[in-house]
Design a protein around this motif. Sequence first.
Motif, PDB file in Angstrom:
ATOM      1  N   ILE A  57      -3.198  46.481 -20.983  1.00 27.45           N
ATOM      2  CA  ILE A  57      -2.799  45.841 -22.593  1.00 27.45           C
ATOM      3  C   ILE A  57      -4.273  46.067 -23.078  1.00 27.45           C
ATOM      4  O   ILE A  57      -4.677  46.328 -24.552  1.00 27.45           O
ATOM      5  CB  ILE A  57      -2.860  44.446 -22.097  1.00 27.45           C
ATOM      6  N   THR A  99      -5.701  39.299 -25.729  1.00 29.57           N
ATOM      7  CA  THR A  99      -5.437  40.094 -24.870  1.00 29.57           C
ATOM      8  C   THR A  99      -6.209  39.420 -23.521  1.00 29.57           C
ATOM      9  O   THR A  99      -6.307  38.842 -22.664  1.00 29.57           O
ATOM     10  CB  THR A  99      -5.229  41.252 -24.628  1.00 29.57           C
ATOM     11  N   ASN A 124      -0.309  39.626 -29.220  1.00 28.29           N
ATOM     12  CA  ASN A 124      -0.773  39.690 -27.861  1.00 28.29           C
ATOM     13  C   ASN A 124      -0.672  38.480 -27.119  1.00 28.29           C
ATOM     14  O   ASN A 124      -0.819  39.174 -25.645  1.00 28.29           O
ATOM     15  CB  ASN A 124      -2.297  40.689 -28.618  1.00 28.29           C
ATOM     16  N   GLY A 172       0.790  39.413 -24.043  1.00 23.04           N
ATOM     17  CA  GLY A 172      -0.434  39.296 -22.482  1.00 23.04           C
ATOM     18  C   GLY A 172       0.207  38.171 -22.020  1.00 23.04           C
ATOM     19  O   GLY A 172       0.104  37.906 -20.245  1.00 23.04           O
TER      20      GLY A 172
END
Length: 518
Positions: A142, A311, A365, A369
Amino acid sequence: MAGGSWLPGVVVVVVGSFMALLNSSSVNVAISRIQGEFGGTATQVQWISTAYTLTLGIVVPTSSWLSERFGARRVYVVALQIFALGSVLCGLASSLNTLILFRVVQALGGGLLPVLAQSMIYRMVPRDRIGSAMGVYGLGIILGPAIGPTLGGWLVQDISWRLIFYVNVPIAVLATAGVLSLLPSFAGGPRRRFDIPGFVFIASALACLLIASSDGADPSYGWTSYTVLMLGAGGVLCLAVFVVIELSVEEPLLDIRIFGGWVFSNSVALSALLQVGLFAGSFYVPLFLQQGQGLNALQAGLTLLVPALVTTAIMPLSGRLYDLIGARWPGAVGTLLVGVSAYMMHALSPQTMREPIILASCIRNAGVGLALIPVTTAGIASVSAAKVGQASAINNLVGRVASALGLALLGSVLTGHQWQQLNDAGAMLPAVSPGFPQLNDIAARGQGAIVGLYSAVQNQGFSGGLDDLFLLTAGLCAIGVLVALLLPSGSPRGRAAAARPQPGSGADARAATPDVAA
């Protein structure tokens, strides 16, 4: 590896995967600068990314066979060296064509790194800690796309786009040293023959589909053009032949029978959707900030720095959550957050402040995540240890292809709406002809007024296209939430214990009782 001794090995493989994904997202920021130096049309320059994606699609299916034939650690080290070599060559490129060629070399190594990394993690980490290990691994997956625009924007803006490639070399050297010193020598599997017919048809199918998606998103072709339709039909036909071959041979290149498990199939579909959501945001939000709001590459990258930090905080927690409660609720809540973020962005305009964009990006995000690692882990953990390499290859292959096709389709939505907005705005402008007073007014204000009016209409059309794009993404995520609710819940360790026969009952009792008739 017992206890926490697996952590250094996981960190080492994270470095290699992070490097490959960081480079992919950094290159997107440098496209316009490369075009300015080398020239070429937008379609020709797009092949910097398309050639890389095509090569990935060809390389990834071979990863399981290479790992079994030569050993995962050895192949991983060779992949690191190929990626570093390709990076140096890209930095030295003297023309657009040579850069595209060297991107192919780079992808030969970069395509193998994430697949082999996943496979090695599943082989060296205990199953009851696999969620935590994959949470650490997920940081590289990520963070690469998340901070790539920031790093790439800084290098492109203040130094040189060539450093985007050169920076990979020291990272590859460190990763190689770590792999050789910390990772065990994984034993290869049985030496099966290379499935040449399967490889030819899957490579042909992916090449046709990816080129069709690239050309379909190009306004000069369009999805209904003869070229795109023929490529699409050829890709589907080759894919069908590949499935027939893999179901009929004893040693398939990719064992597609593992799709017979509902958990794995569900996981692959949902993780592909999440990656489309991730890459749509990481690609189109910087594009909007630069084209719609006039920021430079560095400013656009810095705007997305806070979401990247979100993240970093969420990803390790998501792996731990999987170990505790399974994949269902992290997957459902995370996918919902991605959908909420996309819906928040469906009202973007050139006047939108940066704070709402940062907030929506943070929510996206956080959702990716939270969901991606539990969903992926649940799918690969559902297959036997002997099939982990195959499952990892299939998961990565579907994710890459889905991201490429998804971005192409979303890009078509953006382009189509943008042109419609421009046509509608043009129709509403007052009609003028020689001798009309409007011409005198425009001439009095100067050419700048005309350019300003056109730019305003163009930006408004671009923003409207993005609104449709994000609204479509939100709808897909709503479907994804329902799919996520079908994933298994509960601690993986608890499910494994419940699945074992209890003493004194069922199969265990029959096994423990002597056969009287005997």
